[in-house]
Each structure stands twice: as C-alpha cells, then as structure tokens.
Design a protein around this motif. Structure first.
Motif, PDB file in Angstrom:
ATOM      1  N   PRO A  68      71.569   3.497  41.075  1.00 45.19           N
ATOM      2  CA  PRO A  68      72.130   4.001  39.816  1.00 45.19           C
ATOM      3  C   PRO A  68      73.153   3.011  39.270  1.00 45.19           C
ATOM      4  CG  PRO A  68      72.074   5.730  41.479  1.00 45.19           C
ATOM      5  CD  PRO A  68      71.733   4.446  42.191  1.00 45.19           C
ATOM      6  N   ARG A  69      73.297   2.998  37.954  1.00 37.02           N
ATOM      7  CA  ARG A  69      74.143   2.007  37.299  1.00 37.02           C
ATOM      8  C   ARG A  69      75.587   2.031  37.813  1.00 37.02           C
ATOM      9  NH1 ARG A  69      74.445   2.832  31.114  1.00 37.02           N
ATOM     10  NH2 ARG A  69      72.204   2.755  31.441  1.00 37.02           N
ATOM     11  N   ASN A  70      76.142   3.213  38.047  1.00 35.27           N
ATOM     12  CA  ASN A  70      77.531   3.300  38.482  1.00 35.27           C
ATOM     13  C   ASN A  70      77.768   2.650  39.843  1.00 35.27           C
ATOM     14  OD1 ASN A  70      79.112   4.307  36.477  1.00 35.27           O
ATOM     15  ND2 ASN A  70      78.886   6.458  37.057  1.00 35.27           N
ATOM     16  N   TYR A  71      76.713   2.555  40.654  1.00 34.70           N
ATOM     17  CA  TYR A  71      76.862   1.892  41.944  1.00 34.70           C
ATOM     18  C   TYR A  71      76.993   0.379  41.763  1.00 34.70           C
ATOM     19  CZ  TYR A  71      75.762   6.038  44.746  1.00 34.70           C
ATOM     20  OH  TYR A  71      75.798   7.266  45.351  1.00 34.70           O
ATOM     21  N   LYS A  72      76.519  -0.117  40.629  1.00 42.51           N
ATOM     22  CA  LYS A  72      76.583  -1.556  40.373  1.00 42.51           C
ATOM     23  C   LYS A  72      77.845  -1.936  39.608  1.00 42.51           C
ATOM     24  CE  LYS A  72      71.576  -1.374  39.645  1.00 42.51           C
ATOM     25  NZ  LYS A  72      70.493  -1.568  38.661  1.00 42.51           N
ATOM     26  N   LEU A  73      78.147  -1.143  38.562  1.00 42.19           N
ATOM     27  CA  LEU A  73      79.234  -1.531  37.649  1.00 42.19           C
ATOM     28  C   LEU A  73      80.326  -0.483  37.496  1.00 42.19           C
ATOM     29  CD1 LEU A  73      77.109  -3.067  34.749  1.00 42.19           C
ATOM     30  CD2 LEU A  73      78.450  -4.300  36.444  1.00 42.19           C
ATOM     31  N   LYS A  74      80.128   0.715  38.019  1.00 42.61           N
ATOM     32  CA  LYS A  74      81.118   1.797  37.867  1.00 42.61           C
ATOM     33  C   LYS A  74      81.473   1.970  36.385  1.00 42.61           C
ATOM     34  CE  LYS A  74      83.450   4.923  40.055  1.00 42.61           C
ATOM     35  NZ  LYS A  74      82.734   6.034  40.723  1.00 42.61           N
ATOM     36  N   CYS A  75      80.480   2.352  35.601  1.00 48.73           N
ATOM     37  CA  CYS A  75      80.619   2.404  34.146  1.00 48.73           C
ATOM     38  C   CYS A  75      81.541   3.515  33.663  1.00 48.73           C
ATOM     39  CB  CYS A  75      79.256   2.580  33.494  1.00 48.73           C
ATOM     40  SG  CYS A  75      78.094   1.265  33.914  1.00 48.73           S
ATOM     41  N   ASP A  76      81.836   4.520  34.510  1.00 43.92           N
ATOM     42  CA  ASP A  76      82.671   5.625  34.063  1.00 43.92           C
ATOM     43  C   ASP A  76      84.155   5.347  34.254  1.00 43.92           C
ATOM     44  OD1 ASP A  76      82.803   5.680  36.778  1.00 43.92           O
ATOM     45  OD2 ASP A  76      82.139   7.767  37.013  1.00 43.92           O
ATOM     46  N   SER A  77      84.492   4.086  34.529  1.00 41.79           N
ATOM     47  CA  SER A  77      85.892   3.695  34.702  1.00 41.79           C
ATOM     48  C   SER A  77      86.384   2.929  33.482  1.00 41.79           C
ATOM     49  CB  SER A  77      86.040   2.814  35.956  1.00 41.79           C
ATOM     50  OG  SER A  77      87.304   2.192  35.980  1.00 41.79           O
ATOM     51  N   ILE A  78      87.681   3.098  33.159  1.00 43.12           N
ATOM     52  CA  ILE A  78      88.265   2.360  32.040  1.00 43.12           C
ATOM     53  C   ILE A  78      88.210   0.863  32.306  1.00 43.12           C
ATOM     54  CG2 ILE A  78      90.594   2.456  32.996  1.00 43.12           C
ATOM     55  CD1 ILE A  78      89.566   2.548  29.257  1.00 43.12           C
TER      56      ILE A  78
ATOM     57  N   PHE B  82      85.773  -0.719  33.305  1.00 42.33           N
ATOM     58  CA  PHE B  82      84.467  -1.251  32.913  1.00 42.33           C
ATOM     59  C   PHE B  82      84.575  -2.031  31.603  1.00 42.33           C
ATOM     60  CE2 PHE B  82      80.533  -0.594  30.397  1.00 42.33           C
ATOM     61  CZ  PHE B  82      79.678  -1.344  31.174  1.00 42.33           C
ATOM     62  N   ALA B  83      85.375  -1.510  30.651  1.00 39.34           N
ATOM     63  CA  ALA B  83      85.545  -2.159  29.356  1.00 39.34           C
ATOM     64  C   ALA B  83      86.243  -3.506  29.502  1.00 39.34           C
ATOM     65  CB  ALA B  83      86.335  -1.263  28.415  1.00 39.34           C
ATOM     66  N   LEU B  84      86.962  -3.689  30.593  1.00 40.07           N
ATOM     67  CA  LEU B  84      87.698  -4.937  30.823  1.00 40.07           C
ATOM     68  C   LEU B  84      86.921  -5.896  31.720  1.00 40.07           C
ATOM     69  CD1 LEU B  84      91.232  -3.362  31.469  1.00 40.07           C
ATOM     70  CD2 LEU B  84      90.292  -4.230  29.306  1.00 40.07           C
ATOM     71  N   GLY B  85      85.710  -5.510  32.068  1.00 41.67           N
ATOM     72  CA  GLY B  85      84.884  -6.377  32.902  1.00 41.67           C
ATOM     73  C   GLY B  85      85.377  -6.501  34.329  1.00 41.67           C
ATOM     74  N   LYS B  86      85.969  -5.422  34.868  1.00 43.24           N
ATOM     75  CA  LYS B  86      86.572  -5.490  36.203  1.00 43.24           C
ATOM     76  C   LYS B  86      85.915  -4.534  37.197  1.00 43.24           C
ATOM     77  CE  LYS B  86      91.147  -6.983  34.628  1.00 43.24           C
ATOM     78  NZ  LYS B  86      92.608  -6.717  34.660  1.00 43.24           N
ATOM     79  N   THR B  87      84.688  -4.133  36.941  1.00 39.92           N
ATOM     80  CA  THR B  87      84.046  -3.189  37.851  1.00 39.92           C
ATOM     81  C   THR B  87      82.733  -3.718  38.419  1.00 39.92           C
ATOM     82  OG1 THR B  87      82.852  -2.094  36.053  1.00 39.92           O
ATOM     83  CG2 THR B  87      85.054  -1.255  36.568  1.00 39.92           C
ATOM     84  N   GLY B  88      82.500  -5.018  38.327  1.00 39.37           N
ATOM     85  CA  GLY B  88      81.270  -5.596  38.856  1.00 39.37           C
ATOM     86  C   GLY B  88      81.203  -5.565  40.369  1.00 39.37           C
ATOM     87  N   LYS B  89      79.986  -5.600  40.896  1.00 41.83           N
ATOM     88  CA  LYS B  89      79.746  -5.617  42.352  1.00 41.83           C
ATOM     89  C   LYS B  89      80.410  -4.418  43.048  1.00 41.83           C
ATOM     90  CE  LYS B  89      79.455 -10.678  42.581  1.00 41.83           C
ATOM     91  NZ  LYS B  89      79.886 -11.022  41.216  1.00 41.83           N
TER      92      LYS B  89
ATOM     93  N   LYS C 208      87.272 -13.665  39.637  1.00 42.94           N
ATOM     94  CA  LYS C 208      86.069 -14.471  39.781  1.00 42.94           C
ATOM     95  C   LYS C 208      86.299 -15.872  39.239  1.00 42.94           C
ATOM     96  CE  LYS C 208      81.141 -14.546  38.591  1.00 42.94           C
ATOM     97  NZ  LYS C 208      80.033 -13.813  37.927  1.00 42.94           N
ATOM     98  N   ARG C 209      85.805 -16.851  39.950  1.00 40.85           N
ATOM     99  CA  ARG C 209      85.939 -18.242  39.526  1.00 40.85           C
ATOM    100  C   ARG C 209      84.584 -18.919  39.599  1.00 40.85           C
ATOM    101  NH1 ARG C 209      90.724 -21.109  42.716  1.00 40.85           N
ATOM    102  NH2 ARG C 209      90.196 -22.716  41.192  1.00 40.85           N
ATOM    103  N   GLY C 210      84.203 -19.559  38.504  1.00 40.77           N
ATOM    104  CA  GLY C 210      82.937 -20.268  38.479  1.00 40.77           C
ATOM    105  C   GLY C 210      83.087 -21.704  38.947  1.00 40.77           C
ATOM    106  N   PHE C 211      81.983 -22.380  39.106  1.00 41.96           N
ATOM    107  CA  PHE C 211      81.992 -23.780  39.529  1.00 41.96           C
ATOM    108  C   PHE C 211      81.949 -24.683  38.295  1.00 41.96           C
ATOM    109  CE2 PHE C 211      80.159 -21.350  43.019  1.00 41.96           C
ATOM    110  CZ  PHE C 211      80.937 -21.781  44.079  1.00 41.96           C
ATOM    111  N   MET C 212      83.042 -24.642  37.548  1.00 43.30           N
ATOM    112  CA  MET C 212      83.107 -25.388  36.302  1.00 43.30           C
ATOM    113  C   MET C 212      83.631 -26.808  36.529  1.00 43.30           C
ATOM    114  SD  MET C 212      81.993 -23.295  34.046  1.00 43.30           S
ATOM    115  CE  MET C 212      82.499 -24.105  32.525  1.00 43.30           C
ATOM    116  N   ILE C 213      83.065 -27.745  35.797  1.00 41.22           N
ATOM    117  CA  ILE C 213      83.571 -29.110  35.827  1.00 41.22           C
ATOM    118  C   ILE C 213      84.736 -29.219  34.843  1.00 41.22           C
ATOM    119  CG2 ILE C 213      81.331 -30.099  36.436  1.00 41.22           C
ATOM    120  CD1 ILE C 213      81.063 -30.925  33.485  1.00 41.22           C
ATOM    121  N   PRO C 214      85.673 -30.132  35.061  1.00 39.37           N
ATOM    122  CA  PRO C 214      86.800 -30.295  34.124  1.00 39.37           C
ATOM    123  C   PRO C 214      86.385 -31.082  32.886  1.00 39.37           C
ATOM    124  CG  PRO C 214      87.012 -31.854  35.925  1.00 39.37           C
ATOM    125  CD  PRO C 214      85.811 -30.992  36.257  1.00 39.37           C
ATOM    126  N   GLY C 215      85.380 -30.556  32.181  1.00 38.94           N
ATOM    127  CA  GLY C 215      84.808 -31.271  31.045  1.00 38.94           C
ATOM    128  C   GLY C 215      85.806 -31.566  29.943  1.00 38.94           C
TER     129      GLY C 215
END
Length: 230
Positions: A103-113, A115-122, A142-149
């Motif tokens: 179910p979606r809430n197990y992935k993103l917890k969409c019923d949490s405030i 969620f709108a801030l992008g802090k409920t992933g995984k 979260k940190r990506g593998f970004m180059i210092p372009g």
C-alpha cells in the motif's frame, strides 16, 4: 508527467524556446513527453489497492526510465571503468515485486504532513532498519552523488566552457541562440544564478556533436578529396 520529467532535464519547455535558435524552434512544437505518457497509460493496478494511482504510476515510470536509463547506466559505467562490480540488492526481483505491491502509505506515508515536505520516503524500510541502525543514519538528509559542476565551470573548466560555448561557435552551429547561451554563462560567472545544469548540458551536446558529426564529416570530406585526387 511534464513537471516530473522536466525536473530531470535542464530546460523547461519555455526555456527551450529561448535557448534554441529561430531555425530550430518550429521543430520542437511537439509533445516532448509523449513516450512517458504512453508508458503511464499502459500502467495497470489492482483497483482495490488505491483508487488514485498517480504515485504508483510515477514510481513505475522512474523504474522503467530514470532508474534503467540513467542511474544504473551511470553506476555501471563508473564502476566498470575501475573494474568494480556493483550490485543493487533492492532490485532483486522478489524484493522489487513485494515493494511494488505494498500500500502507498507503507512506501511514502502519505497521510503525514511531512509528505508535503518530501520527508516520508522509504517509510517501511526505515521502520525495518530502526533497530539495526542509529537514528542519525536513518533520518539523515538524502545526498546524491553530484559533481561540483558549478565550481568547475567557473574554475578548471572555464577555458573549455569559453571554447565550446563561444558565441562564434554557437552561431556557426546554428542550433542554439548565442545571446541566450552567453547570458547563462555571464549570470553563472558573477553568481547571479546557478546555471551549471544548463551550461553542462550545452557543453555535452557540443562535445557529442563534435565527436559524432563534425569530426566524421571532416574525415568523410578528406576521404572524398583523396579519392578525387587519386
């Protein structure tokens, strides 16, 4: 779909009309995301899981396109360049199919405030690892593998930028608008805006074109000249 995949690109549809030269603009008046829309239309879900499947649809598109054609491709190239074997255990078919069916809430917890801030992933993964890892690891940003372009463009790569994206060269190529490209460079150089992603994309296009078209065209012309001379 347009908003989501524009994020992965460098230029919005409006910016594309500005960066392309007048001879190119008429040819881009098309649906840039037609392929993604076709993929989305072919998504099938169990109706009893979720009535609105927009989240699952976008996750499916990311898996089929962004994950396969970008993330895994780059990881494979970078690792094999140094003879390193990289494995992605979460992409085991059994794990992936199990996760996709949750179910979606197990992935993103969409019923949490949050969620709108992008802090409920995984969500379920973090709950599972709660007893195994320190809290600062589980909840760190979260940190990506970004180059210092951005820094490279103003530093070590400055001469290359000046060469590849010079107004004369851009004008001769006839693909991009030289004044718009120069404005991007000028604003980036003085710190008015971070155009690293746009400038990098333009540079890569120039290098790609040079390698696959310009150089081969020159070689072909030289070959023809030799044949004529012979």
């Amino acid at each position: 779909i347009a908003r989501h995949f524009s994020f992965f690109g460098s230029f919005t549809e409006t910016e594309q009309e500005a960066v392309f030269g007048s001879s190119i603009v008429p040819h881009i008046k098309t649906d840039l995301f037609a392929a993604q829309r076709r993929w989305a239309e072919n998504c099938k879900f169990d109706s009893d899981v979720n009535s609105n499947n927009i989240v699952e649809t976008m996750q499916f598109l990311d898996m089929k396109l962004y994950l396969a054609e970008d993330i895994l491709t780059k990881v494979d190239r970078a690792s094999m360049a140094v003879s390193l074997e990289v494995r992605s255990p979460y992409l085991d078919r059994r794990v992936a199919e199990f996760a996709a069916g949750l179910p979606r809430n197990y992935k993103l917890k969409c019923d949490s405030i949050k969620f709108a801030l992008g802090k409920t992933g995984k969500y379920i993964l973090k709950r599972t690892a709660k007893s195994l890892l320190p809290s600062q690891i589980i909840h760190r940003k979260k940190r990506g593998f970004m180059i210092p372009g951005a820094a490279w463009i103003n530093g070590d790569l400055r001469p290359l930028v000046n060469d590849l994206l010079s107004s004369e060269r851009i004008r001769r190529r006839g693909v991009f608008d030289p004044s718009y490209v120069q404005r991007l460079i000028d604003e980036h150089r003085v710190g008015r805006a971070n155009h690293a992603k746009k400038i990098w994309s333009l540079m890569m296009f120039e290098l790609w074109h040079e390698n696959w078209f310009s150089r081969r065209q020159t070689e072909s012309e030289s070959t023809e000249e030799i044949k004529v001379a012979a």
